[in-house]
Scaffold this motif. Structure first.
Motif, PDB file in Angstrom:
ATOM      1  N   ARG A   1     -18.064   0.006  -0.800  1.00  0.00           N
ATOM      2  CA  ARG A   1     -17.972  -1.555  -0.591  1.00  0.00           C
ATOM      3  C   ARG A   1     -19.224  -2.174  -0.543  1.00  0.00           C
ATOM      4  O   ARG A   1     -19.453  -3.214  -1.008  1.00  0.00           O
ATOM      5  CB  ARG A   1     -17.126  -1.776   0.925  1.00  0.00           C
ATOM      6  CG  ARG A   1     -16.881  -3.309   1.112  1.00  0.00           C
ATOM      7  CD  ARG A   1     -16.279  -3.618   2.447  1.00  0.00           C
ATOM      8  NE  ARG A   1     -16.038  -5.032   2.461  1.00  0.00           N
ATOM      9  CZ  ARG A   1     -15.184  -5.479   3.598  1.00  0.00           C
ATOM     10  NH1 ARG A   1     -14.992  -4.526   4.504  1.00  0.00           N
ATOM     11  NH2 ARG A   1     -14.935  -6.702   3.261  1.00  0.00           N
TER      12      ARG A   1
ATOM     13  N   PRO B   1      -2.841   4.253   4.730  1.00  0.00           N
ATOM     14  CA  PRO B   1      -3.875   3.601   5.405  1.00  0.00           C
ATOM     15  C   PRO B   1      -5.184   3.078   4.722  1.00  0.00           C
ATOM     16  O   PRO B   1      -5.797   2.067   4.649  1.00  0.00           O
ATOM     17  CB  PRO B   1      -4.274   4.281   6.576  1.00  0.00           C
ATOM     18  CG  PRO B   1      -3.762   5.640   6.404  1.00  0.00           C
ATOM     19  CD  PRO B   1      -2.538   5.424   5.246  1.00  0.00           C
ATOM     20  N   GLU B   2      -5.804   4.307   3.821  1.00  0.00           N
ATOM     21  CA  GLU B   2      -6.831   3.969   3.013  1.00  0.00           C
ATOM     22  C   GLU B   2      -6.769   2.811   1.838  1.00  0.00           C
ATOM     23  O   GLU B   2      -7.539   2.063   1.677  1.00  0.00           O
ATOM     24  CB  GLU B   2      -7.306   5.310   2.499  1.00  0.00           C
ATOM     25  CG  GLU B   2      -8.008   6.186   3.641  1.00  0.00           C
ATOM     26  CD  GLU B   2      -8.414   7.729   3.054  1.00  0.00           C
ATOM     27  OE1 GLU B   2      -8.335   7.606   1.791  1.00  0.00           O
ATOM     28  OE2 GLU B   2      -8.848   8.420   3.902  1.00  0.00           O
TER      29      GLU B   2
ATOM     30  N   LEU C   1      -7.130  -0.153   3.752  1.00  0.00           N
ATOM     31  CA  LEU C   1      -8.607  -0.603   3.790  1.00  0.00           C
ATOM     32  C   LEU C   1      -9.117  -1.067   2.496  1.00  0.00           C
ATOM     33  O   LEU C   1      -9.665  -2.130   2.242  1.00  0.00           O
ATOM     34  CB  LEU C   1      -9.176   0.803   4.126  1.00  0.00           C
ATOM     35  CG  LEU C   1     -10.896   0.351   4.595  1.00  0.00           C
ATOM     36  CD1 LEU C   1     -11.053  -0.466   5.546  1.00  0.00           C
ATOM     37  CD2 LEU C   1     -11.252   1.874   4.871  1.00  0.00           C
TER      38      LEU C   1
ATOM     39  N   ALA D   1     -16.587   2.843   2.632  1.00  0.00           N
ATOM     40  CA  ALA D   1     -17.522   1.802   3.147  1.00  0.00           C
ATOM     41  C   ALA D   1     -18.973   1.930   2.239  1.00  0.00           C
ATOM     42  O   ALA D   1     -19.518   0.831   2.209  1.00  0.00           O
ATOM     43  CB  ALA D   1     -17.850   2.042   4.792  1.00  0.00           C
TER      44      ALA D   1
ATOM     45  N   GLY E   1      -8.091  -4.648   1.318  1.00  0.00           N
ATOM     46  CA  GLY E   1      -8.747  -5.462   2.172  1.00  0.00           C
ATOM     47  C   GLY E   1     -10.029  -5.714   1.824  1.00  0.00           C
ATOM     48  O   GLY E   1     -10.579  -6.960   2.147  1.00  0.00           O
ATOM     49  N   TYR E   2     -10.467  -5.247   0.637  1.00  0.00           N
ATOM     50  CA  TYR E   2     -11.772  -5.522   0.102  1.00  0.00           C
ATOM     51  C   TYR E   2     -11.619  -6.588  -0.649  1.00  0.00           C
ATOM     52  O   TYR E   2     -12.702  -7.294  -1.495  1.00  0.00           O
ATOM     53  CB  TYR E   2     -12.682  -4.351  -0.538  1.00  0.00           C
ATOM     54  CG  TYR E   2     -12.858  -3.054   0.439  1.00  0.00           C
ATOM     55  CD1 TYR E   2     -12.931  -3.296   1.920  1.00  0.00           C
ATOM     56  CD2 TYR E   2     -13.410  -1.849  -0.194  1.00  0.00           C
ATOM     57  CE1 TYR E   2     -13.585  -2.114   2.535  1.00  0.00           C
ATOM     58  CE2 TYR E   2     -13.580  -0.939   0.394  1.00  0.00           C
ATOM     59  CZ  TYR E   2     -13.804  -1.083   2.075  1.00  0.00           C
ATOM     60  OH  TYR E   2     -13.934  -0.039   2.623  1.00  0.00           O
TER      61      TYR E   2
ATOM     62  N   THR F   1       0.786  -1.257  -0.142  1.00  0.00           N
ATOM     63  CA  THR F   1      -0.101   0.068   0.207  1.00  0.00           C
ATOM     64  C   THR F   1       0.833   1.241  -0.147  1.00  0.00           C
ATOM     65  O   THR F   1       0.242   2.244   0.040  1.00  0.00           O
ATOM     66  CB  THR F   1      -1.067   0.101   1.386  1.00  0.00           C
ATOM     67  OG1 THR F   1      -0.147   0.420   2.424  1.00  0.00           O
ATOM     68  CG2 THR F   1      -1.616  -1.222   1.405  1.00  0.00           C
TER      69      THR F   1
ATOM     70  N   VAL G   1     -13.613   7.633   4.639  1.00  0.00           N
ATOM     71  CA  VAL G   1     -13.668   6.286   5.356  1.00  0.00           C
ATOM     72  C   VAL G   1     -15.262   6.103   4.943  1.00  0.00           C
ATOM     73  O   VAL G   1     -15.416   4.846   4.555  1.00  0.00           O
ATOM     74  CB  VAL G   1     -13.374   6.198   6.758  1.00  0.00           C
ATOM     75  CG1 VAL G   1     -13.594   4.927   7.484  1.00  0.00           C
ATOM     76  CG2 VAL G   1     -11.743   6.472   6.984  1.00  0.00           C
TER      77      VAL G   1
END
Length: 220
Positions: free
Chosen positions: A216, A17-18, A21, A213, A24-25, A13, A209
């Protein structure tokens, strides 16, 4: 994806951090291969942007190209990224095209060369989609993400400005589609890249964030 850097030797990455995330999907069963694809991209980026001598950078990039082209011909070098890509049955010759793109950055770049870089680097998105079993259209997404990331990482401010200008319409185009469940990690990366260029909201802010979400859940 949390421990990808531990077994790959580099954070796929880039410490964002995003992006962590978003990656991670990816479908869990394909996560190691997907992480290795983006770790490869991070490695090529560091070799190109972090090496002062263009000849040294070119030699190192050539090693990676040759190793990727020989990925299906064992023995695979005992390099964690290559080992993981081989285990995931990644297409090494396809991924080697990304090296062509990074090599372009070792010389002067006009607009056509910059767009060629984006198209060649975008094989990272295409191969990640294939490994994840996603049938989404990733052409604009991959090129837009490639340019947006370059705008964030290069120390050349003129190059950064030109890359950002070319990236935004591609990212907007990619964001109009409804991403499949398998491909939503790539759609999320598109949203992260667009938000990074926007610079009005800090990475990790609640609104960013929440946007990820929502993507997702809906693919939008």
């Amino acid at each position: 994806m949390v421990n990808a850097a531990e077994y790959l030797g580099i954070d796929p990455t880039g410490g964002h951090p995003e992006r962590a995330l978003a990656l991670g999907y990816a479908p869990a069963v394909t996560a190691p291969g997907v992480a290795a694809v983006f770790a490869l991209d991070q490695t090529l980026a560091r070799l190109t942007l972090g090496t002062r001598d263009p000849m040294v950078a070119q030699l190192r990039l050539t090693w990676w190209r040759e190793a990727l082209c020989a990925l299906e011909n064992p023995p695979v070098p005992s390099q964690p990224i290559l080992q993981t890509l081989a285990a995931a049955r990644a297409d090494g010759e396809r991924l080697a095209v990304a090296e062509d793109g990074w090599e372009r950055l070792l010389g002067p770049l006009d607009q056509d060369e910059l767009m060629a870089f984006a198209a060649e680097r975008s094989v990272i998105f295409a191969e990640a989609a294939r490994l994840a079993g996603a049938a989404d259209d990733v052409e604009a997404a991959g090129s837009g993400w490639s340019l947006a990331d370059l705008a964030q990482t290069t120390a050349d401010r003129d190059l950064a400005d030109r890359a950002a200008l070319l990236a935004m319409p591609l990212l907007r185009q990619a964001a109009t589609q409804r991403w499949s469940p398998a491909g939503r990690f790539l759609g999320a990366l598109v949203h992260v890249a667009a938000a990074d260029l926007d610079r009005q909201r800090e990475p990790g802010s609640p609104s960013r964030v929440v946007r990820l979400a929502w993507h997702r859940l809906t693919g939008r």
